[in-house]
Enzyme design. Structure first.
Site, PDB file in Angstrom:
ATOM      1  N   ASP A 183       3.490   3.494  -2.721  1.00  0.00           N
ATOM      2  CA  ASP A 183       4.740   3.434  -1.971  1.00  0.00           C
ATOM      3  C   ASP A 183       5.637   2.385  -2.628  1.00  0.00           C
ATOM      4  O   ASP A 183       5.219   1.251  -2.839  1.00  0.00           O
ATOM      5  CB  ASP A 183       4.406   3.036  -0.530  1.00  0.00           C
ATOM      6  CG  ASP A 183       5.564   3.269   0.417  1.00  0.00           C
ATOM      7  OD1 ASP A 183       6.717   3.274  -0.055  1.00  0.00           O
ATOM      8  OD2 ASP A 183       5.331   3.437   1.619  1.00  0.00           O
TER       9      ASP A 183
ATOM     10  N   ASP B 142      10.132   8.069  -1.770  1.00  0.00           N
ATOM     11  CA  ASP B 142       9.560   6.825  -2.317  1.00  0.00           C
ATOM     12  C   ASP B 142       8.045   6.701  -2.111  1.00  0.00           C
ATOM     13  O   ASP B 142       7.505   5.603  -2.128  1.00  0.00           O
ATOM     14  CB  ASP B 142      10.260   5.609  -1.688  1.00  0.00           C
ATOM     15  CG  ASP B 142      10.183   5.618  -0.168  1.00  0.00           C
ATOM     16  OD1 ASP B 142       9.585   6.554   0.403  1.00  0.00           O
ATOM     17  OD2 ASP B 142      10.721   4.693   0.467  1.00  0.00           O
ATOM     18  N   GLU B 143       7.363   7.843  -1.951  1.00  0.00           N
ATOM     19  CA  GLU B 143       5.957   7.780  -1.554  1.00  0.00           C
ATOM     20  C   GLU B 143       5.139   8.891  -2.206  1.00  0.00           C
ATOM     21  O   GLU B 143       5.588  10.036  -2.249  1.00  0.00           O
ATOM     22  CB  GLU B 143       5.932   7.989  -0.039  1.00  0.00           C
ATOM     23  CG  GLU B 143       4.855   7.332   0.691  1.00  0.00           C
ATOM     24  CD  GLU B 143       4.977   7.609   2.197  1.00  0.00           C
ATOM     25  OE1 GLU B 143       3.944   7.466   2.836  1.00  0.00           O
ATOM     26  OE2 GLU B 143       6.055   7.973   2.704  1.00  0.00           O
TER      27      GLU B 143
END
Length: 405
Positions: free
Chosen positions: A11, A105-106
């Protein structure tokens, strides 16, 4: 079930803020808020310096500014974040055969079996260092035998660090943490658990499964399993090609520009609503037109991640204008959104213009309640037959809508 799985959850730390800091180093070490900058805006992302003041995402911007008057407030820039997100994806893609991108974003990586070569932890560590080196963005990871434990571990590792939970240590690792840390526990469930006197994951571990089921239904079972570190869900290979589309063949070929334009808008509105309903964003729009002689033309346009009508409809109309030849009879038109990722909620929080956000929310509420056709812009009114179909619930589409994987 393979008990020796190695699943990494990665993350990017305060992703939007980190992107802005790469572009302007004066933001380093300062409290930064990103989101709608007007009085009625909402915080989409905030730096760790800002969190010390009790600020968190989805908080009204006005309140955040009161808590930390010296905070620097920035309007989110979807285009920049899309680019950085793609840069990180490229690095992962080159290093790991099986990965899933679950939001802007992960990521989840499945490194099962890689330890025969050089240890999963070492591999994950080197990949993390490479991402930091090549993109300049801070990133954290958790490594364990399943997605849930790894995701929670990443939360504990932040900021900019890594944690490995060795097989067999899942329960003791989770036990002292707040039940809020379990990915599916939102505010409502958290309150329900607090009312039961359940605050730490250990309490859930000690409860009989049946009791959790009785109190919270099916949700309770899932929470109990996750609290006990049980999660068999696989990492699903990420493809840029995930898309939703809809097309319409005319009973009679037509040159009615007015009718065509109305239909194009209605199709785009409908698909954008489906995106928002599934908390998805699109980064690529394709328009397709087929004439009565069966000549078919398509054109696509990349856009910054979005699910908002006013970002998407002008692009669709522009593609329509480019491809439409008014002298020819039209047989079919189609619209497709691809390069879908999760994270719609986050990025939509930049909508400074709360009017747009509120309008979209109000229209979506009506659509959910009374059906897709109840509200739409006047231009889309004439297209009566765009179907109700949710591409994110696993049901097969009707004839009008095709889902391409």
């Amino acid at each position: 079930m393979n008990n020796n799985r190695s699943i990494v959850h990665m993350d990017l730390d305060t992703f939007f803020v980190s992107c802005e800091r790469l572009l302007d180093s004066r933001l380093n070490g300062k409290p930064v808020l990103i989101g709608g900058t007007s009085d009625r805006g909402v915080v989409a992302s905030c730096s760790y310096e800002a969190r010390k003041f009790g600020i968190h995402s989805a908080m009204p911007m006005r309140m955040a500014k009161q808590l930390c008057p010296e905070a620097i407030v920035l309007r989110g820039n979807s285009g920049i974040y899309t680019k950085f997100s793609n840069d990180v994806t490229e690095v992962i893609k080159e290093s790991v055969p099986l990965y899933e991108k679950t939001s802007i974003d992960e990521f989840y990586l499945d490194l099962t079996g890689m330890d025969k070569f050089f240890g999963c932890h070492k591999l994950a560590s080197e990949l993390r260092q490479r991402i930091i080196r090549e993109t300049g963005l801070p990133i954290s990871f958790g490594l364990s035998l399943n997605k849930t434990v790894s995701k929670i571990a990443t939360g504990e590792a932040k900021p900019n660090n890594e944690i490995r939970i060795i097989s067999g240590d899942e329960k003791p690792f989770l036990a002292p943490l707040s039940v809020k840390k379990i990915p599916m526990v939102g505010n409502v469930t958290y309150k329900a658990l607090c009312d039961l006197g359940v605050k730490r994951i250990k309490t859930v571990q000690d409860m009989p499964m049946e009791l959790m089921h009785k109190v919270l239904g099916k949700n309770g079972l899932s929470i109990w399993k996750k609290a006990n570190g049980i999660d068999n869900s696989p990492v699903i290979q990420y493809h840029e090609r995930k898309s939703i589309s809809t097309e319409r063949t005319f009973g009679q070929d037509t040159t009615d520009m007015h009718k065509l334009k109305g239909l194009v808008i209605a199709m785009a509105e409908n698909l954008a609503f489906q995106l928002r309903r599934g908390h998805k964003l699109t980064a690529c729009i394709t328009f397709k037109i087929r004439y009565s002689d069966f000549q078919t033309y398509t054109q696509q346009q990349r856009i910054p991640y979005s699910a908002m009508d006013y970002n998407i409809i002008p692009v669709v109309l522009d593609l329509f204008k480019k491809l439409y030849n008014r002298r020819l009879l039209v047989r079919l038109i189609g619209v497709k959104f691809s390069h879908l990722v999760e994270g719609g909620h986050q990025v939509n929080l930049f909508e400074d213009n709360e009017m747009h956000l509120n309008l979209a929310n109000a229209m979506d509420k009506m659509r959910k309640r009374y059906g897709d056709r109840v509200v739409m812009s006047a231009a889309g009114m004439e297209a009566k037959t765009i179907s109700r179909w949710n591409p994110f619930n696993g049901e097969p589409p009707p004839l009008l809508a095709n889902r391409h994987q």
